[in-house]
Design an enzyme around this catalytic site. Structure first.
Site, PDB file in Angstrom:
ATOM      1  N   HIS A  17      30.442  11.747 -25.839  1.00  7.32           N
ATOM      2  CA  HIS A  17      29.721  13.016 -25.982  1.00  7.32           C
ATOM      3  C   HIS A  17      28.398  12.842 -26.728  1.00  7.32           C
ATOM      4  O   HIS A  17      27.569  13.764 -26.745  1.00  7.32           O
ATOM      5  CB  HIS A  17      30.605  14.079 -26.647  1.00  7.32           C
ATOM      6  CG  HIS A  17      30.739  13.972 -28.135  1.00  7.32           C
ATOM      7  ND1 HIS A  17      31.830  13.391 -28.751  1.00  7.32           N
ATOM      8  CD2 HIS A  17      29.925  14.392 -29.136  1.00  7.32           C
ATOM      9  CE1 HIS A  17      31.674  13.466 -30.060  1.00  7.32           C
ATOM     10  NE2 HIS A  17      30.532  14.071 -30.326  1.00  7.32           N
ATOM     11  N   GLU A  35      21.140   0.306 -41.612  1.00  9.24           N
ATOM     12  CA  GLU A  35      20.566   1.467 -42.286  1.00  9.24           C
ATOM     13  C   GLU A  35      21.517   1.953 -43.374  1.00  9.24           C
ATOM     14  O   GLU A  35      22.743   1.893 -43.230  1.00  9.24           O
ATOM     15  CB  GLU A  35      20.353   2.589 -41.266  1.00  9.24           C
ATOM     16  CG  GLU A  35      19.746   3.859 -41.826  1.00  9.24           C
ATOM     17  CD  GLU A  35      18.233   3.795 -41.868  1.00  9.24           C
ATOM     18  OE1 GLU A  35      17.733   2.988 -42.675  1.00  9.24           O
ATOM     19  OE2 GLU A  35      17.579   4.527 -41.124  1.00  9.24           O
ATOM     20  N   ASP A  69      36.763   9.847 -24.896  1.00 12.32           N
ATOM     21  CA  ASP A  69      35.454  10.042 -25.537  1.00 12.32           C
ATOM     22  C   ASP A  69      34.995   8.751 -26.223  1.00 12.32           C
ATOM     23  O   ASP A  69      34.905   8.670 -27.453  1.00 12.32           O
ATOM     24  CB  ASP A  69      35.568  11.184 -26.553  1.00 12.32           C
ATOM     25  CG  ASP A  69      34.225  11.635 -27.092  1.00 12.32           C
ATOM     26  OD1 ASP A  69      33.198  11.331 -26.468  1.00 12.32           O
ATOM     27  OD2 ASP A  69      34.219  12.305 -28.155  1.00 12.32           O
ATOM     28  N   GLY A 160      27.782  15.265 -36.839  1.00 18.44           N
ATOM     29  CA  GLY A 160      26.827  14.198 -37.086  1.00 18.44           C
ATOM     30  C   GLY A 160      27.484  12.854 -37.329  1.00 18.44           C
ATOM     31  O   GLY A 160      26.834  11.813 -37.275  1.00 18.44           O
ATOM     32  N   SER A 162      29.966  11.932 -35.383  1.00 20.93           N
ATOM     33  CA  SER A 162      30.519  11.583 -34.073  1.00 20.93           C
ATOM     34  C   SER A 162      30.096  10.190 -33.637  1.00 20.93           C
ATOM     35  O   SER A 162      28.951   9.774 -33.836  1.00 20.93           O
ATOM     36  CB  SER A 162      30.049  12.599 -33.024  1.00 20.93           C
ATOM     37  OG  SER A 162      30.629  13.850 -33.238  1.00 20.93           O
ATOM     38  N   GLY A 163      31.032   9.477 -33.026  1.00 22.35           N
ATOM     39  CA  GLY A 163      30.756   8.131 -32.538  1.00 22.35           C
ATOM     40  C   GLY A 163      30.943   7.054 -33.582  1.00 22.35           C
ATOM     41  O   GLY A 163      30.975   5.871 -33.260  1.00 22.35           O
TER      42      GLY A 163
END
Length: 386
Positions: A17, A35, A69, A160, A162-163
């Protein structure tokens, strides 16, 4: 913005998504590796910004049910591993459920449902629960073998994140077992977070990322690392990072595990944190600075916000120098301060003299100039944009 997990030198795993919405797949994407702070260049090793060459989708992704997903990003160039950039391991047992185990979820997502995203990478610990657990079955029904739930009261992943990765220690190594997918709000009582179950996709992952392994094969199939001992961790000295934010909780700062309270952090492995980070808020003075007692309430278990501290950082008076005993030197023209650099997105309370990433600077209300004449914003990578 989404998170992802580096699994070898060429591939990142994320959520479908994050790359596909309303049936349309993203045409381009950029991955930032190594990062920590989104708005300030405090990393001792520069981040790697690598464009995505290919998005590998799941043909069976069900956008309406948010099922399957999970996606893979093939990078246009190989990642350079260093002290801050290490890939996560993949699970070795496709039948492992991990129920009852503690796992770490991390990201730059919002610190409350519908709130603002975090400038700093945050992490929290949640417990993996069975799909039949009331915190999973109650809110979401039967989620099947493709998904898993994790729940700890008062803390959670959020928008935020997600993934991003859900990892745990397996055979002494950090192993990614879940991909942040969805949930009912964030940290809502008796509502677990839902993750794509990585073990369900191991064959698909290994088939698609084979060219990214340094040896040509997945090295996690036969782990050789011994399990860690349970010795109590040592803690390094306190490091004042309040010029970056008043964050509270457990973090991984440039690869160093640390615990922080209102911006005062200590490494949990005994490392001198400020020295390792090159004193991002300036070197400490010989006299202890006096600061007003913080007015914020004791932190809850939920991830804290990163609003700037209410106490202004102490200003440092310029050192006095003894008169020289040699002949009077010829007077050189004073160095003209560098261009004004807006760092208010990092901390609008910067007032005084600082050493910012090794660059001497003078600041007023978050706007700073390098006192050695250099271009401060350029050297910091324009943390608050040009």
């Amino acid at each position: 913005m989404c998170g992802g997990t580096l699994i070898n030198r060429k591939y990142v795993m994320t959520a479908m998504h994050c790359v596909k919405s309303s049936g349309v797949t993203a045409r381009s994407a950029l991955v930032k590796i190594g990062e920590f702070s989104l708005n300030s260049a405090i990393e001792t090793i520069p981040q790697q910004n690598i464009p995505v060459a290919q998005i590998i989708e799941r043909d069976d992704y069900d956008e309406s049910r948010i099922n399957n997903d999970i996606a893979l990003l093939r990078l246009s160039t190989d990642v350079v591993f260093n002290d801050n950039v290490v890939p996560a391991c993949l699970p070795t047992d496709p039948n492992q459920q991990y129920v009852g185990q503690q796992a770490i979820v991390s990201g730059w997502g919002t610190t409350s449902s519908g709130g603002s995203t975090s400038n700093l990478l945050k992490e929290t610990t949640v417990k993996i629960v069975a799909n039949s657990d009331s915190t999973c079955l109650g809110p979401y029904g039967n989620i099947g073998s493709t998904r898993m739930c994790a729940y700890t009261a008062g803390t959670d992943s959020c928008q935020g994140d997600s993934g991003g990765p859900l990892v745990l220690k397996e055979d002494g190594r950090y192993t990614v077992v879940g991909v942040v997918s969805y949930g009912n709000g964030c940290a809502r009582a008796n509502n677990a977070g839902v993750y794509a179950r990585v073990t369900n996709y191991l064959s698909w992952i290994n088939e698609n990322v084979a060219d990214g392994w340094c040896s040509g094969t997945n090295p996690t199939v036969a782990p050789t690392t011994a399990a860690p001992t349970t010795a109590a961790p040592t803690t390094g000295g306190a490091c004042d990072l309040t010029c970056i934010g008043d964050f509270t909780g457990n973090y991984l700062l440039n690869g160093l595990p640390a615990t922080c309270n209102l911006g005062i952090c200590s490494s949990t492995d005994g490392t001198d944190l400020c020295s390792a980070l090159r004193f991002p808020c300036g070197t400490p003075t010989t006299a202890a600075p006096t600061t007003a007692a913080p007015t914020t309430a004791a932190p809850t278990t939920a991830a804290p916000t990163t609003a700037p501290p209410t106490t202004a950082p102490p200003t440092t008076a310029p050192p006095t120098t003894a008169a020289p005993t040699t002949a009077v030197p010829t007077s050189a023209a004073p160095v003209k301060p560098g261009k004004l650099c807006n760092l208010r997105c990092v901390n609008r309370n910067l007032n005084g003299n600082y050493l910012i990433n090794g660059i001497p600077a003078i600041c007023r209300r978050g706007r700073c100039r390098a006192t050695d004449g250099s271009h401060l914003c350029k050297q910091l990578g324009f943390p608050c944009r040009r």
